[in-house]
Design an enzyme around this catalytic site. Sequence first.
Site, PDB file in Angstrom:
ATOM      1  CE  LYS A  73      26.328  18.645  93.054  1.00 15.03           C
ATOM      2  NZ  LYS A  73      27.551  19.445  92.807  1.00 15.03           N
ATOM      3  CB  SER A 148      27.856  19.611  88.897  1.00 16.74           C
ATOM      4  OG  SER A 148      28.361  19.785  90.218  1.00 16.74           O
ATOM      5  CB  SER A 172      29.896  22.516  90.953  1.00 16.73           C
ATOM      6  OG  SER A 172      30.536  21.925  89.854  1.00 16.73           O
TER       7      SER A 172
END
Length: 464
Positions: A73, A148, A172
Site C-alpha cells: 500500500k 482504504s 481498511s
Amino acid sequence: MIHDLHKKLISKELSARELTDSHLGTIAGKDLAIHAFLEVYEDDARRHADRIDAKIAKGESLGVLEGIPIALKDNILVEGKRTTAASKILEKYIASYDASVVSKLKTAGAIILGKTNLDEFAMGGSTENSAFGPTKNPHDLERVPGGSSGGSAAAVAAGMAPVALGSDTGGSIRQPAGFCGVVGFKPSYGRVSRSGLIAMASSFDQIGPFATSVEDAEIVFRAIEGKDSLDQTSTDIKEEVSDKKEFVIGVPEDFLKAGLDTRIRGAMEEAFKKAGSKGFRFEPIALPNAEYALACYYIIVPAEVSSNLSRFDGVRYGVRGDAANLFEGYKKTRAAGLGSEVKRRIALGAYVLSHGYYDAFYLTAQKVRTLVTGDFEKAFEKVDAIALPSSPALPFKFGEKLNDPLAMYLEDIYTVPVNLAGLPGITLPIGKVENLPVGMQLIGKRFADYALLRTAGAFEEAIA
C-alpha cells in the site's frame, strides 16, 4: 500458495524470474482496467528475482518468502521510491528510508512489485478518494473494491500479486478483503511496527496482509511482526496456542440488526451451518456498547488526523504553494494538496479538540472506547472468537455513497469496534451473492493473533 511456490522454486520447476515476470505480465494485462497500482517496480523486481535464481543455482537454502512477489500500500515507505499516500501533497515525495515492515520483507527475500492505490491518507471506504483515480473491483468493474486499502485487495483478487500489505485504522484491510473476496488480516495493535507507515490515527493504525488463504496471511504476518525500537507501541508477545479442535464463536445478535443486508446475514448463517458440523459451536453474546463505537471512532480518529496531518504544510517536504507569507503558504499548500475527505476530517478533528468541546466530545469518546474494550473482554471469557460481517452491505457502485459521508462512514460499523479495542481481526470470504463476494470477520483476543489465525484456518477449511 506461498508454500507451493516455494517448493517449485527450490525444485527449479519454476524460477524466481519466471514467477516475477508472470505477475508483472498480469499487472500489464489487467491493471489498466483495475488501477490497483500507482507504481510498478519492474526493473528492481526482475533484478531481485535474478539474484534469487543465482542463489538457487548455487544450492543455497531459500527462506519461505524468498522470491515471492508482494505489493505494498502506498502509505508504506520504501527507500528511494515515491510514497504518495494517494495525495497530491506528496505526489513527488521520495522516501528516505524503509518502513520497518519493508526492511523485514527485504531481509526475508520477498520481491516488491510496487505500490498500490488507496483512499487519500487512508481516509475512506471505497478507494474513490485517491487523488490519482479510483481502483475498481476485479469482480465487477462498475463497483468499488472497498477501502482504504482497495488497491492491495484488488491486486491480490486479480492475481496481480500473491500477497500484499495494507493498513487498517477502522477496517481498511478487512472491509476491502470482503469486497474483493480475499483474506485480510488486521493484527492486534502493537504486534506490527508502524515505523515508516504514514500515520492517519496513531492509536488505531496497524499494518497487515492480504492473501488468498489464512496460511499465506500467517506466513507474511510471521515475517513482519515483533518489537521494533523505532515504534514504542510495538511489542514482543510469546503466545502459546492450544491444539484444541473445537471452537466456540460468539455471535452478537443485537448488534447484527444494525443495518445488515439480509443476504449477507443469510451467507453467514450458511457458513455457520457448514462449520457447525465440523467442530464449531456458535453462542449468542452481548456487546452492549458496540452501537456507540462508530460515533466514538469518528470523534477520536479525526482528532488524531488533525494532529498527524499538521506536518503537511509545504515547509519541509511535499507540494508547496507560492505565497507572500507563511500563513498564506499554509493555506495555499493545503487547499491545493489535500482532498475533500481529508479536509473534512481535519476540520472535524480540530473542532472536537478545541476549547470548550474537548471534554464534551473527545474525552467522552475515550471513555466510550474503554467501555467497548470491556465488552469484548467480557465476551472472550466464554468464547474463542467473535463473528461479525466485514461490511453491512455488498460492494456498491462508484458514486453511490461518495457524496454522502455519513452513508460511507456507516460502512465501518462492524469493523471499527475491533480497532477501538486494539484486537486482531481477520476477514474470510464465505461465498457470493449475485456474483459479488461476501466477507465475514473473526475477531480474537488482544495479542492472541496466532490463536485467531488457527481458528480462522479451521473455519476456512470447514466451509470450503
